[in-house]
Design a protein around this motif. Sequence first.
Motif, mmCIF file in Angstrom:
data_model
loop_
_atom_site.group_PDB
_atom_site.id
_atom_site.type_symbol
_atom_site.label_atom_id
_atom_site.label_comp_id
_atom_site.label_asym_id
_atom_site.label_seq_id
_atom_site.Cartn_x
_atom_site.Cartn_y
_atom_site.Cartn_z
ATOM 1 N N ASP A 271 39.305 31.008 29.049
ATOM 2 C CA ASP A 271 40.160 30.457 30.103
ATOM 3 C C ASP A 271 41.459 29.893 29.508
ATOM 4 O O ASP A 271 42.538 30.083 30.069
ATOM 5 C CB ASP A 271 39.426 29.366 30.881
ATOM 6 N N VAL A 272 41.343 29.210 28.373
ATOM 7 C CA VAL A 272 42.536 28.668 27.701
ATOM 8 C C VAL A 272 43.436 29.804 27.237
ATOM 9 O O VAL A 272 44.652 29.770 27.430
ATOM 10 C CB VAL A 272 42.136 27.765 26.504
ATOM 11 N N LEU A 273 42.845 30.826 26.628
ATOM 12 C CA LEU A 273 43.639 31.959 26.144
ATOM 13 C C LEU A 273 44.300 32.708 27.297
ATOM 14 O O LEU A 273 45.446 33.163 27.181
ATOM 15 C CB LEU A 273 42.770 32.900 25.314
ATOM 16 N N GLN A 274 43.606 32.809 28.432
ATOM 17 C CA GLN A 274 44.200 33.456 29.602
ATOM 18 C C GLN A 274 45.376 32.632 30.138
ATOM 19 O O GLN A 274 46.387 33.195 30.557
ATOM 20 C CB GLN A 274 43.147 33.672 30.700
ATOM 21 N N ALA A 275 45.256 31.314 30.131
ATOM 22 C CA ALA A 275 46.364 30.458 30.565
ATOM 23 C C ALA A 275 47.561 30.638 29.633
ATOM 24 O O ALA A 275 48.711 30.707 30.081
ATOM 25 C CB ALA A 275 45.926 28.990 30.610
ATOM 26 N N LEU A 276 47.282 30.735 28.343
ATOM 27 C CA LEU A 276 48.351 30.963 27.365
ATOM 28 C C LEU A 276 49.010 32.314 27.614
ATOM 29 O O LEU A 276 50.237 32.446 27.555
ATOM 30 C CB LEU A 276 47.774 30.878 25.953
ATOM 31 N N ARG A 277 48.211 33.316 27.921
ATOM 32 C CA ARG A 277 48.749 34.645 28.225
ATOM 33 C C ARG A 277 49.644 34.598 29.471
ATOM 34 O O ARG A 277 50.706 35.211 29.510
ATOM 35 C CB ARG A 277 47.615 35.637 28.417
ATOM 36 N N ARG A 278 49.198 33.865 30.509
ATOM 37 C CA ARG A 278 50.017 33.751 31.727
ATOM 38 C C ARG A 278 51.344 33.078 31.416
ATOM 39 O O ARG A 278 52.393 33.473 31.926
ATOM 40 C CB ARG A 278 49.254 32.993 32.818
ATOM 41 N N TYR A 279 51.313 32.035 30.566
ATOM 42 C CA TYR A 279 52.556 31.371 30.175
ATOM 43 C C TYR A 279 53.482 32.347 29.442
ATOM 44 O O TYR A 279 54.669 32.428 29.733
ATOM 45 C CB TYR A 279 52.286 30.143 29.286
ATOM 46 N N ARG A 280 52.936 33.091 28.480
ATOM 47 C CA ARG A 280 53.756 34.036 27.706
ATOM 48 C C ARG A 280 54.374 35.092 28.614
ATOM 49 O O ARG A 280 55.529 35.471 28.446
ATOM 50 C CB ARG A 280 52.929 34.689 26.599
ATOM 51 N N THR A 281 53.625 35.553 29.588
ATOM 52 C CA THR A 281 54.143 36.539 30.540
ATOM 53 C C THR A 281 55.288 35.939 31.355
ATOM 54 O O THR A 281 56.331 36.574 31.532
ATOM 55 C CB THR A 281 53.009 37.035 31.476
ATOM 56 N N ALA A 282 55.102 34.715 31.833
ATOM 57 C CA ALA A 282 56.153 34.054 32.609
ATOM 58 C C ALA A 282 57.397 33.817 31.760
ATOM 59 O O ALA A 282 58.531 34.015 32.216
ATOM 60 C CB ALA A 282 55.637 32.730 33.181
ATOM 61 N N GLU A 283 57.209 33.426 30.500
ATOM 62 C CA GLU A 283 58.349 33.192 29.614
ATOM 63 C C GLU A 283 59.090 34.495 29.318
ATOM 64 O O GLU A 283 60.315 34.531 29.300
ATOM 65 C CB GLU A 283 57.897 32.543 28.306
ATOM 66 N N THR A 284 58.345 35.572 29.128
ATOM 67 C CA THR A 284 58.961 36.873 28.894
ATOM 68 C C THR A 284 59.814 37.276 30.090
ATOM 69 O O THR A 284 60.931 37.779 29.933
ATOM 70 C CB THR A 284 57.877 37.939 28.612
ATOM 71 N N ARG A 285 59.319 37.034 31.284
ATOM 72 C CA ARG A 285 60.089 37.345 32.499
ATOM 73 C C ARG A 285 61.346 36.478 32.593
ATOM 74 O O ARG A 285 62.399 36.949 33.000
ATOM 75 C CB ARG A 285 59.216 37.180 33.731
ATOM 76 N N MET A 286 61.211 35.195 32.220
ATOM 77 C CA MET A 286 62.376 34.314 32.243
ATOM 78 C C MET A 286 63.435 34.816 31.269
ATOM 79 O O MET A 286 64.622 34.858 31.581
ATOM 80 C CB MET A 286 61.983 32.881 31.881
ATOM 81 N N ARG A 287 63.017 35.235 30.072
ATOM 82 C CA ARG A 287 63.965 35.766 29.084
ATOM 83 C C ARG A 287 64.644 37.028 29.596
ATOM 84 O O ARG A 287 65.835 37.225 29.389
ATOM 85 C CB ARG A 287 63.259 36.039 27.762
ATOM 86 N N ALA A 288 63.887 37.880 30.268
ATOM 87 C CA ALA A 288 64.472 39.112 30.823
ATOM 88 C C ALA A 288 65.505 38.776 31.893
ATOM 89 O O ALA A 288 66.584 39.391 31.929
ATOM 90 C CB ALA A 288 63.373 40.007 31.391
ATOM 91 N N ARG A 289 65.190 37.805 32.755
ATOM 92 C CA ARG A 289 66.170 37.386 33.776
ATOM 93 C C ARG A 289 67.424 36.831 33.126
ATOM 94 O O ARG A 289 68.541 37.112 33.554
ATOM 95 C CB ARG A 289 65.555 36.328 34.701
ATOM 96 N N THR A 290 67.242 36.043 32.064
ATOM 97 C CA THR A 290 68.381 35.460 31.357
ATOM 98 C C THR A 290 69.239 36.547 30.736
ATOM 99 O O THR A 290 70.472 36.526 30.856
ATOM 100 C CB THR A 290 67.892 34.474 30.272
#
Length: 163
Positions: A25-44
């Motif tokens: 569950d912790v690793l999945q939460a970390l994965r969700r964060y990394r995915t969201a951050e990757t999307r933020m970088r792409a938008r930037t």
Amino acid sequence: MDAPERDSATHFWYTGDPESQAAVDVLQALRRYRTAETRMRARTRQEMRMGENDILAVRHVIRGRQTGHFISPKDLAELLGISSASTTTLIDRLEKSGHIERRPHPTDRRALILMPTPNADDDVRAALAEAHDRMREVAESLTPEERVVVVAFLDRMAGAVGA
């Protein structure tokens, strides 16, 4: 968390015991964060019409100015892990776009330093200010004890994936 995300069949590292599921569950939460951050970088990148290395270069040069450290083209190449030829092309592009200036080193006449333009500061701030404010609010909402745990966890994870 959705049932499919918690389904043990979807996680090759799941062993079946409750402690392992909690870790997943912790690793999945970390994965969700990394995915969201990757999307933020792409938008930037899209907003700024720049590639990843362009944005990283501008950030390094801005940070260098803020901390009083001169960033040379060689420093930038090392920070980004790119060749000197790629660095020259990158600097030419950032100079043309009005984000970086080449200037003579103040104490070594043979050397150049890179300085951000006021335009660079404004562009980076405009692109990242809202996201950084939201991220800071989340971090500030943690108790001091929670911050210690989160920092220790993330540092240990960085060590684990960086090894």
